[in-house]
Design a protein around this motif. Structure first.
Motif, PDB file in Angstrom:
ATOM      1  N   ALA A   1      14.246 -10.207   0.973  1.00 27.51           N
ATOM      2  CA  ALA A   1      13.800  -8.854   1.316  1.00 27.51           C
ATOM      3  C   ALA A   1      14.916  -7.988   1.875  1.00 27.51           C
ATOM      4  CB  ALA A   1      12.630  -8.919   2.298  1.00 27.51           C
ATOM      5  N   ALA A   2      15.748  -8.553   2.744  1.00 25.04           N
ATOM      6  CA  ALA A   2      16.790  -7.739   3.377  1.00 25.04           C
ATOM      7  C   ALA A   2      17.776  -7.189   2.366  1.00 25.04           C
ATOM      8  CB  ALA A   2      17.524  -8.566   4.431  1.00 25.04           C
ATOM      9  N   SER A   3      17.949  -7.875   1.235  1.00 27.44           N
ATOM     10  CA  SER A   3      18.934  -7.440   0.242  1.00 27.44           C
ATOM     11  C   SER A   3      18.360  -6.454  -0.764  1.00 27.44           C
ATOM     12  CB  SER A   3      19.498  -8.655  -0.503  1.00 27.44           C
ATOM     13  OG  SER A   3      18.512  -9.232  -1.345  1.00 27.44           O
ATOM     14  N   MET A   4      17.064  -6.099  -0.626  1.00 23.33           N
ATOM     15  CA  MET A   4      16.462  -5.183  -1.590  1.00 23.33           C
ATOM     16  C   MET A   4      15.330  -4.379  -0.960  1.00 23.33           C
ATOM     17  SD  MET A   4      14.346  -7.973  -3.937  1.00 23.33           S
ATOM     18  CE  MET A   4      13.385  -6.720  -4.764  1.00 23.33           C
ATOM     19  N   ILE A   5      15.382  -4.192   0.361  1.00 21.70           N
ATOM     20  CA  ILE A   5      14.245  -3.584   1.041  1.00 21.70           C
ATOM     21  C   ILE A   5      13.936  -2.187   0.509  1.00 21.70           C
ATOM     22  CG2 ILE A   5      15.563  -2.604   2.970  1.00 21.70           C
ATOM     23  CD1 ILE A   5      12.131  -4.391   3.169  1.00 21.70           C
ATOM     24  N   ASP A   6      14.944  -1.420   0.123  1.00 24.77           N
ATOM     25  CA  ASP A   6      14.708  -0.068  -0.381  1.00 24.77           C
ATOM     26  C   ASP A   6      14.233  -0.051  -1.835  1.00 24.77           C
ATOM     27  OD1 ASP A   6      15.344   1.294   1.970  1.00 24.77           O
ATOM     28  OD2 ASP A   6      17.482   1.288   1.508  1.00 24.77           O
ATOM     29  N   GLU A   7      14.296  -1.190  -2.499  1.00 26.99           N
ATOM     30  CA  GLU A   7      13.994  -1.226  -3.926  1.00 26.99           C
ATOM     31  C   GLU A   7      12.585  -1.747  -4.243  1.00 26.99           C
ATOM     32  OE1 GLU A   7      17.355  -0.193  -3.072  1.00 26.99           O
ATOM     33  OE2 GLU A   7      17.633  -2.350  -3.064  1.00 26.99           O
ATOM     34  N   TYR A   8      11.832  -2.160  -3.243  1.00 30.22           N
ATOM     35  CA  TYR A   8      10.472  -2.641  -3.529  1.00 30.22           C
ATOM     36  C   TYR A   8       9.575  -1.577  -4.174  1.00 30.22           C
ATOM     37  CZ  TYR A   8      11.167  -7.197  -1.358  1.00 30.22           C
ATOM     38  OH  TYR A   8      11.609  -8.468  -1.078  1.00 30.22           O
ATOM     39  N   PRO A   9       9.670  -0.297  -3.793  1.00 30.44           N
ATOM     40  CA  PRO A   9       8.818   0.681  -4.487  1.00 30.44           C
ATOM     41  C   PRO A   9       9.043   0.707  -6.003  1.00 30.44           C
ATOM     42  CG  PRO A   9       9.601   1.608  -2.434  1.00 30.44           C
ATOM     43  CD  PRO A   9      10.339   0.304  -2.619  1.00 30.44           C
ATOM     44  N   ILE A  10      10.309   0.739  -6.433  1.00 30.49           N
ATOM     45  CA  ILE A  10      10.548   0.787  -7.875  1.00 30.49           C
ATOM     46  C   ILE A  10      10.266  -0.572  -8.519  1.00 30.49           C
ATOM     47  CG2 ILE A  10      13.041   0.326  -7.679  1.00 30.49           C
ATOM     48  CD1 ILE A  10      11.193   2.582 -10.258  1.00 30.49           C
ATOM     49  N   LEU A  11      10.447  -1.670  -7.779  1.00 30.02           N
ATOM     50  CA  LEU A  11      10.062  -2.977  -8.313  1.00 30.02           C
ATOM     51  C   LEU A  11       8.559  -3.024  -8.584  1.00 30.02           C
ATOM     52  CD1 LEU A  11      10.587  -5.933  -9.084  1.00 30.02           C
ATOM     53  CD2 LEU A  11      10.273  -6.507  -6.654  1.00 30.02           C
ATOM     54  N   SER A  12       7.774  -2.411  -7.697  1.00 31.56           N
ATOM     55  CA  SER A  12       6.325  -2.420  -7.902  1.00 31.56           C
ATOM     56  C   SER A  12       5.939  -1.670  -9.171  1.00 31.56           C
ATOM     57  CB  SER A  12       5.605  -1.830  -6.683  1.00 31.56           C
ATOM     58  OG  SER A  12       5.808  -0.439  -6.561  1.00 31.56           O
ATOM     59  N   VAL A  13       6.716  -0.661  -9.540  1.00 31.80           N
ATOM     60  CA  VAL A  13       6.472   0.050 -10.793  1.00 31.80           C
ATOM     61  C   VAL A  13       6.786  -0.860 -11.972  1.00 31.80           C
ATOM     62  CG1 VAL A  13       7.258   1.965 -12.237  1.00 31.80           C
ATOM     63  CG2 VAL A  13       6.827   2.332  -9.798  1.00 31.80           C
ATOM     64  N   VAL A  14       7.936  -1.514 -11.959  1.00 38.15           N
ATOM     65  CA  VAL A  14       8.283  -2.441 -13.041  1.00 38.15           C
ATOM     66  C   VAL A  14       7.216  -3.523 -13.166  1.00 38.15           C
ATOM     67  CG1 VAL A  14       9.975  -4.156 -13.816  1.00 38.15           C
ATOM     68  CG2 VAL A  14      10.752  -1.999 -12.814  1.00 38.15           C
ATOM     69  N   ALA A  15       6.710  -4.006 -12.024  1.00 32.46           N
ATOM     70  CA  ALA A  15       5.703  -5.068 -12.031  1.00 32.46           C
ATOM     71  C   ALA A  15       4.447  -4.652 -12.795  1.00 32.46           C
ATOM     72  CB  ALA A  15       5.349  -5.447 -10.598  1.00 32.46           C
ATOM     73  N   CYS A  16       4.138  -3.361 -12.798  1.00 29.09           N
ATOM     74  CA  CYS A  16       2.965  -2.875 -13.545  1.00 29.09           C
ATOM     75  C   CYS A  16       3.112  -3.106 -15.046  1.00 29.09           C
ATOM     76  CB  CYS A  16       2.757  -1.379 -13.284  1.00 29.09           C
ATOM     77  SG  CYS A  16       2.237  -0.972 -11.609  1.00 29.09           S
ATOM     78  N   PHE A  17       4.354  -3.162 -15.525  1.00 27.10           N
ATOM     79  CA  PHE A  17       4.610  -3.282 -16.967  1.00 27.10           C
ATOM     80  C   PHE A  17       5.005  -4.700 -17.361  1.00 27.10           C
ATOM     81  CE2 PHE A  17       5.151   1.121 -15.758  1.00 27.10           C
ATOM     82  CZ  PHE A  17       4.483   1.790 -16.762  1.00 27.10           C
ATOM     83  N   ALA A  18       4.942  -5.643 -16.410  1.00 29.63           N
ATOM     84  CA  ALA A  18       5.174  -7.051 -16.690  1.00 29.63           C
ATOM     85  C   ALA A  18       3.833  -7.743 -16.940  1.00 29.63           C
ATOM     86  CB  ALA A  18       5.904  -7.700 -15.518  1.00 29.63           C
ATOM     87  N   GLU A  19       3.900  -8.998 -17.343  1.00 32.46           N
ATOM     88  CA  GLU A  19       2.690  -9.812 -17.492  1.00 32.46           C
ATOM     89  C   GLU A  19       2.548 -10.695 -16.253  1.00 32.46           C
ATOM     90  OE1 GLU A  19       0.561  -9.555 -19.844  1.00 32.46           O
ATOM     91  OE2 GLU A  19       1.628  -8.545 -21.485  1.00 32.46           O
TER      92      GLU A  19
END
Length: 448
Positions: free
Chosen positions: A322-340
């Motif tokens: 988490a500490a190495s990507m704390i600012d990137e979780y919002p955009i990761l959650s978007v990518v997660a919507c398009f994954a299986e």
């Protein structure tokens, strides 16, 4: 209202594939630190590639207010003629840090052990964020802080007249807290020690060493231990700011979810304390490669190539990442919507106290777009809908948060129906060229 004016509604629609080269701005974290340490050095520090977003410009103005000579030479080239460690003068007016939690907390640390008084404020978002996590350890040096209820801005700091060295174990993984303590320790006789259970981004340690400070980092049974010897004479530097991995996240993630896309993002800093998102995306099956890997200014750098990735799978993101990507979780959650499958994000309570409550902001907006999102105090979970599976069609609140605004706009580029953010104005704080850069790649972005 936007942080700096009227709201700017913006809508993103799916359209053509994204193609081209995305030259994102300089790293925000390194830009802040370049200005602050340049102001604490003796002589002239020259900086190229400085991020000229509003957050960093507010820090530049603050350094001028404390007595440093800060000059914009154009094209991202700046110089700072510093006043030396302990040389800050008392500002004539209130220091307005706008939207920047990094800026205000680092500046507080830099002035905390000089016997001067300064008052800090910011926009509505920043004034709602807790400062106690920084002012509590600064009080151990002898600094006094007087703010609103809950330790919030506006706040006046009275620097310690006779500061004492501090040994402090951070209760939460926060590079801002660590950095504030280390900057305060510069003007203290003896060794200041910061202990982290989880290592956070280490730009401050790297840059302090580059400016000539004596700083040691070791792993012990206590954790990640940083020891700084106080009262050095910092030497001016030539700093080339690498491009920001947190900004690179947006064109990279857009390319992964927009069908047919192929985007190159050159010169991105890949400091291991910042690159957690890219590691996570590759584990999900993203077609994301590193090209031309090299070292610049003591920081690992590479060109990132991202291609449409229809076979991504949800994963459990390790909480220690988490500490190495704390600012990137919002955009990761978007990518997660398009994954299986399910993408599970744990140990992320720090997101609750960013520019907004980012877990709540993204969960509410993604649900409005038709996504399945579960959340708790320090976790959230997105159930993917596969390529092109997100319905979209919602207007989402940016909550004065640049990363929330950009994340929802990226979602709109791949969703079935357009996605609107109520205010894209905050994007200028960190990524002032986001709109034209994404437009040049082929994104359909429109101001409403």
């Amino acid at each position: 209202m936007s942080a700096h004016g009227k709201p700017i509604p913006m809508t993103a629609r799916s359209g053509a594939p994204l193609h081209g080269v995305a030259e994102v701005p300089g790293d925000k974290s390194i830009s802040h630190r370049s200005l602050i340490l340049g102001a604490m050095a003796v002589g002239e520090t020259r900086i190229t590639g400085l991020l000229e977003g509003q957050d960093v410009l507010d820090t530049a103005r603050a350094m001028r207010a404390f007595g440093a000579e800060v000059t914009d030479h154009g094209g991202g080239a700046w110089s700072v003629h510093g006043v030396g460690v302990g040389g800050f003068g008392e500002p004539d007016d209130v220091i307005d840090c706008g939207n920047s939690g990094t800026g205000v907390r680092l500046i507080m640390g830099a002035m905390a052990t000089t016997p001067i008084t300064a008052t800090f404020t910011g926009d509505a978002s920043l004034n709602g964020r807790p400062m106690g996590r920084v002012t509590d350890p600064l009080a151990l040096f002898g600094t006094a802080a007087y703010g609103r209820r809950g330790g919030r801005l506006p706040m006046t700091l009275v620097g310690a007249a006779d500061p004492v060295a501090v040994r402090y174990a951070t209760p939460v993984p926060s590079a801002q807290v660590k950095s504030a303590i280390l900057l305060a320790g510069l003007n203290v006789r003896g060794d200041t020690v910061v202990i982290e259970r989880e290592a956070t981004r280490d730009h401050t340690e790297r840059m302090l060493a580059g400016f000539g400070a004596k700083i040691e980092v070791e792993e012990t049974h206590e954790g990640h231990v940083i020891t700084l010897t106080g009262q050095p004479e910092l030497q001016p530097q030539e700093i080339a700011v690498p491009r920001d991995p947190s900004s690179a996240a947006f064109p990279v993630c857009a390319a992964l979810i927009v069908e047919g896309s192929d985007v190159l993002v050159p010169g991105i800093g890949l400091n291991p304390t910042r690159a957690g998102l890219f590691t996570t995306l590759r584990e999900m099956g993203a077609d994301l490669t590193y090209e031309n890997e090299r070292t610049e200014g003591g920081e690992p750098v590479a060109d990132l190539r991202a291609r449409f990735s229809p076979d991504m799978k949800g994963i459990a993101v390790p909480p220690e990442r988490a500490a190495s990507m704390i600012d990137e979780y919002p955009i990761l959650s978007v990518v997660a919507c398009f994954a299986e499958g399910v993408t599970d994000m744990q140990g992320v309570k720090e997101l609750r106290v960013k520019e907004s409550d980012r877990i709540d902001a993204m969960a509410q907006g993604l649900r409005a777009c038709g996504a399945i999102v579960d959340e708790g105090e320090d976790w959230w979970r997105v159930t993917g809908m596969g390529p092109g599976g997100l319905p979209g069609g919602a207007t989402c609140a940016s909550r004065l948060d640049h990363r929330i605004a950009m994340s929802f706009l990226i979602a709109g580029m791949a969703a079935q129906a357009a996605v609107t953010v109520d205010d894209a104005g905050p994007i200028t704080t960190s990524f002032p060229i986001f709109e034209p850069l994404m437009g040049a790649l082929g994104a359909d972005l429109r101001r409403d």
